[in-house]
Design a protein around this motif. Structure first.
Motif, short mmCIF file in Angstrom:
data_model
loop_
_atom_site.label_atom_id
_atom_site.label_comp_id
_atom_site.label_asym_id
_atom_site.label_seq_id
_atom_site.Cartn_x
_atom_site.Cartn_y
_atom_site.Cartn_z
N LEU A 244 0.84 -1.19 0.00
CA LEU A 244 0.00 0.00 0.00
C LEU A 244 0.88 1.24 0.00
O LEU A 244 1.80 1.37 0.82
CB LEU A 244 -0.90 0.02 1.24
N ILE A 245 0.61 2.15 -0.93
CA ILE A 245 1.25 3.47 -0.95
C ILE A 245 0.16 4.51 -0.72
O ILE A 245 -0.91 4.43 -1.33
CB ILE A 245 1.95 3.74 -2.30
N ILE A 246 0.42 5.46 0.17
CA ILE A 246 -0.51 6.57 0.33
C ILE A 246 0.18 7.86 -0.08
O ILE A 246 1.39 8.00 0.05
CB ILE A 246 -1.07 6.68 1.77
N TYR A 247 -0.63 8.78 -0.60
CA TYR A 247 -0.10 10.05 -1.10
C TYR A 247 -0.86 11.19 -0.43
O TYR A 247 -2.08 11.15 -0.30
CB TYR A 247 -0.27 10.13 -2.61
N GLU A 248 -0.12 12.21 0.00
CA GLU A 248 -0.72 13.39 0.63
C GLU A 248 -0.26 14.64 -0.10
O GLU A 248 0.94 14.90 -0.21
CB GLU A 248 -0.32 13.47 2.11
N ASN A 249 -1.24 15.42 -0.62
CA ASN A 249 -0.86 16.63 -1.35
C ASN A 249 -0.98 17.90 -0.52
O ASN A 249 -0.61 18.98 -0.99
CB ASN A 249 -1.67 16.75 -2.65
N ASN A 250 -1.51 17.79 0.70
CA ASN A 250 -1.63 18.95 1.57
C ASN A 250 -0.43 19.06 2.51
O ASN A 250 0.45 18.19 2.54
CB ASN A 250 -2.92 18.87 2.38
N MET A 251 -0.42 20.14 3.29
CA MET A 251 0.68 20.39 4.22
C MET A 251 0.47 19.72 5.57
O MET A 251 1.24 19.93 6.50
CB MET A 251 0.87 21.91 4.40
N VAL A 252 -0.57 18.93 5.69
CA VAL A 252 -0.84 18.15 6.89
C VAL A 252 -1.39 16.81 6.44
O VAL A 252 -2.12 16.72 5.45
CB VAL A 252 -1.83 18.88 7.83
N LEU A 253 -1.01 15.74 7.12
CA LEU A 253 -1.47 14.41 6.75
C LEU A 253 -2.96 14.30 7.06
O LEU A 253 -3.39 14.51 8.19
CB LEU A 253 -0.68 13.35 7.53
N LYS B 150 3.40 0.92 2.96
CA LYS B 150 4.81 0.66 2.69
C LYS B 150 5.58 1.97 2.48
O LYS B 150 6.74 2.08 2.86
CB LYS B 150 4.95 -0.22 1.44
N LYS B 151 4.91 2.92 1.84
CA LYS B 151 5.53 4.22 1.56
C LYS B 151 4.49 5.31 1.74
O LYS B 151 3.30 5.11 1.47
CB LYS B 151 6.09 4.29 0.13
N ILE B 152 4.95 6.50 2.15
CA ILE B 152 4.10 7.68 2.26
C ILE B 152 4.70 8.75 1.37
O ILE B 152 5.78 9.28 1.65
CB ILE B 152 4.01 8.18 3.71
N LEU B 153 4.04 9.03 0.26
CA LEU B 153 4.53 10.00 -0.71
C LEU B 153 3.90 11.37 -0.41
O LEU B 153 2.70 11.46 -0.21
CB LEU B 153 4.19 9.57 -2.13
N LEU B 154 4.73 12.40 -0.41
CA LEU B 154 4.27 13.74 -0.05
C LEU B 154 4.52 14.72 -1.19
O LEU B 154 5.54 14.64 -1.88
CB LEU B 154 5.00 14.25 1.19
N ALA B 155 3.57 15.65 -1.36
CA ALA B 155 3.79 16.75 -2.30
C ALA B 155 4.84 17.70 -1.76
O ALA B 155 5.70 18.19 -2.49
CB ALA B 155 2.49 17.48 -2.57
N HIS B 156 4.77 17.97 -0.45
CA HIS B 156 5.70 18.86 0.23
C HIS B 156 6.02 18.26 1.60
O HIS B 156 5.24 17.48 2.14
CB HIS B 156 5.10 20.26 0.43
N LYS B 157 7.11 18.68 2.15
CA LYS B 157 7.49 18.23 3.48
C LYS B 157 6.43 18.65 4.50
O LYS B 157 5.99 19.81 4.52
CB LYS B 157 8.85 18.82 3.88
N ILE B 158 5.99 17.72 5.33
CA ILE B 158 4.99 17.99 6.36
C ILE B 158 5.68 18.11 7.72
O ILE B 158 6.46 17.24 8.11
CB ILE B 158 3.93 16.87 6.40
N THR B 159 5.38 19.19 8.41
CA THR B 159 6.01 19.42 9.71
C THR B 159 5.02 19.33 10.87
O THR B 159 5.42 19.36 12.03
CB THR B 159 6.68 20.81 9.75
N LYS B 160 3.72 19.22 10.57
CA LYS B 160 2.70 19.25 11.61
C LYS B 160 1.99 17.91 11.72
O LYS B 160 1.52 17.35 10.74
CB LYS B 160 1.68 20.36 11.32
N ASN B 161 1.91 17.38 12.96
CA ASN B 161 1.09 16.20 13.28
C ASN B 161 1.43 14.98 12.43
O ASN B 161 0.55 14.22 12.04
CB ASN B 161 -0.41 16.51 13.13
N PHE B 162 2.72 14.78 12.14
CA PHE B 162 3.11 13.59 11.38
C PHE B 162 3.56 12.50 12.34
O PHE B 162 4.37 12.76 13.23
CB PHE B 162 4.23 13.91 10.39
N PRO B 163 3.04 11.27 12.21
CA PRO B 163 3.42 10.19 13.13
C PRO B 163 4.93 9.95 13.13
O PRO B 163 5.51 9.63 12.10
CB PRO B 163 2.66 8.98 12.57
N GLU B 164 5.54 10.09 14.27
CA GLU B 164 6.99 9.98 14.39
C GLU B 164 7.48 8.63 13.91
O GLU B 164 8.52 8.52 13.23
CB GLU B 164 7.40 10.21 15.85
N GLU B 165 6.72 7.57 14.23
CA GLU B 165 7.17 6.22 13.91
C GLU B 165 7.12 5.92 12.41
O GLU B 165 7.68 4.91 11.96
CB GLU B 165 6.32 5.19 14.66
#
Length: 359
Positions: A117-126, A138-153
């Motif tokens: 499973l791959i998930i993709y997030e295009n906003n600035m928050v997951l 398996k992978k989390i693909l991001l449009a931009h680096k997310i700095t807020k409320n991202f699961p540390e693990e």
């Protein structure tokens, strides 16, 4: 046998258009592709492609009404069962979730079959659906680096790939030919559902600008209930206009516009940056996890837009801001220069490379 990918995303434009764009890309690369979405998303895809799709109906468990919340969990549980049946029938090699609660059932069901499973997030928050899926992805693909409320693990799964846009936009030359005459052109986009407050405030402001001697034209998206009233207003005041609920060819308007006024969906903001169209961002105040405000702030910090909060979005403030922009066109040119530094043409290559590592 060609590899098969199931894409899934909610029915709003911010989820469904990236899904359609990805499906077109991977279909061209001879992958088998299909979509799992809701009724809204299915209407979009029926109008634009011939791709196979399945419709799932899910609720929003964040609803404050207890009965609606319980019903939402029932719908999601039922949709997970339907997703299992879809996976047995289609036998995909990978599931790709693009957010929205409709993407949850098929993405969650993938773990029963040990499918990547791959998930993709295009906003600035997951988003909330993606947040619940991050642990099994398996992978989390991001449009931009997310700095807020991202699961540390889950930070070890992150790959920043860029924003998924239509290839016609991505492949544009960074040079832009702006309307160089005396007429100042404004594009208004309220998101896939339009924005009612735009239809109330903006026509009055356009008239105010015309009344102080500036020639202006407007291309405005609106909600259906306001369309005839807005057209009548512009026609009565002899203002060149095109008013629409939805148009497939926003690109032509962006390329010929001096300025845009928009809600702050991730796709809309990225498209305007790629077309070098400075914009006034008006974040939707009740967007989930305040993602529209975060999107707007991201581009404001990069010098690509102005931000006007909705509680300050009135005739006086908007008129003063637009007049300041019209009188000092160097600000527009500076913003276009900043936008050139924020292009990402490699998003499809980046995503395809990550998928090839799994299937």
């Amino acid at each position: 046998m060609n590899k098969k990918i199931i894409f899934s995303g909610g029915g709003t434009g911010g989820h469904i258009f990236p899904a359609i764009n990805l499906m077109k890309h991977f279909s061209e690369k001879e992958y088998n592709v299909l979509l799992v979405t809701d009724n809204r998303g299915n209407n979009f895809i029926k109008d634009s492609t011939e791709f196979k799709s399945y419709v799932l109906n899910t609720g929003t468990p964040t609803n404050r009404n207890l009965l609606k919340k319980i019903f939402s969990y029932f719908l999601i549980s039922y949709s997970i069962i339907r997703s299992v049946i879809i996976l047995i029938k289609e036998k995909p090699d990978l599931v790709f979730g693009l957010g929205g609660y409709v993407s949850f059932p098929i993405s969650f069901a993938s773990k029963f079959f040990n499918l990547p499973l791959i998930i993709y997030e295009n906003n600035m928050v997951l988003g909330r659906a993606n947040r619940r899926l991050s642990s099994i992805s398996k992978k989390i693909l991001l449009a931009h680096k997310i700095t807020k409320n991202f699961p540390e693990e889950d930070k070890g799964k992150i790959y920043e790939v860029g924003t998924i846009l239509n290839k016609n936009i991505i492949n544009l030359s960074p040079l832009k030919t702006i309307n160089s005459g005396e007429k100042f052109s404004i594009l208004v986009l309220g998101g896939s559902q339009g924005a009612e407050i735009f239809g109330t405030v903006i026509p009055q402001v356009i008239k105010m600008i015309k009344d102080v001697g500036y020639e202006i034209e407007i291309n405005q998206q609106c909600v259906e209930s306001q369309k005839s009233q807005i057209i009548d207003f512009y026609e009565k005041n002899n203002i060149k206009n095109y008013v629409f609920k939805f148009d497939n060819n926003i690109l032509k308007f962006a390329l010929s516009s001096n300025l845009a006024i928009i809600r702050c969906g991730a796709s809309t903001t990225a498209e305007l940056v790629h077309t070098l169209t400075p914009f006034i961002a008006v974040p939707l105040p009740n967007s989930i996890d305040d993602h529209q405000h975060l999107n707007a702030q991201h581009y404001k910090e990069k010098g690509c837009c102005w931000v006007l909060e909705q509680d300050s979005f009135n005739k006086e403030n908007l008129f003063n801001l637009i007049m300041e922009i019209i009188k000092n066109k160097n600000k527009l040119e500076n913003m276009r220069q900043n936008m050139k530094e924020n292009h990402n043409k490699d998003v499809y290559i980046n995503i395809e490379n990550e998928i090839k590592k799994l299937i």
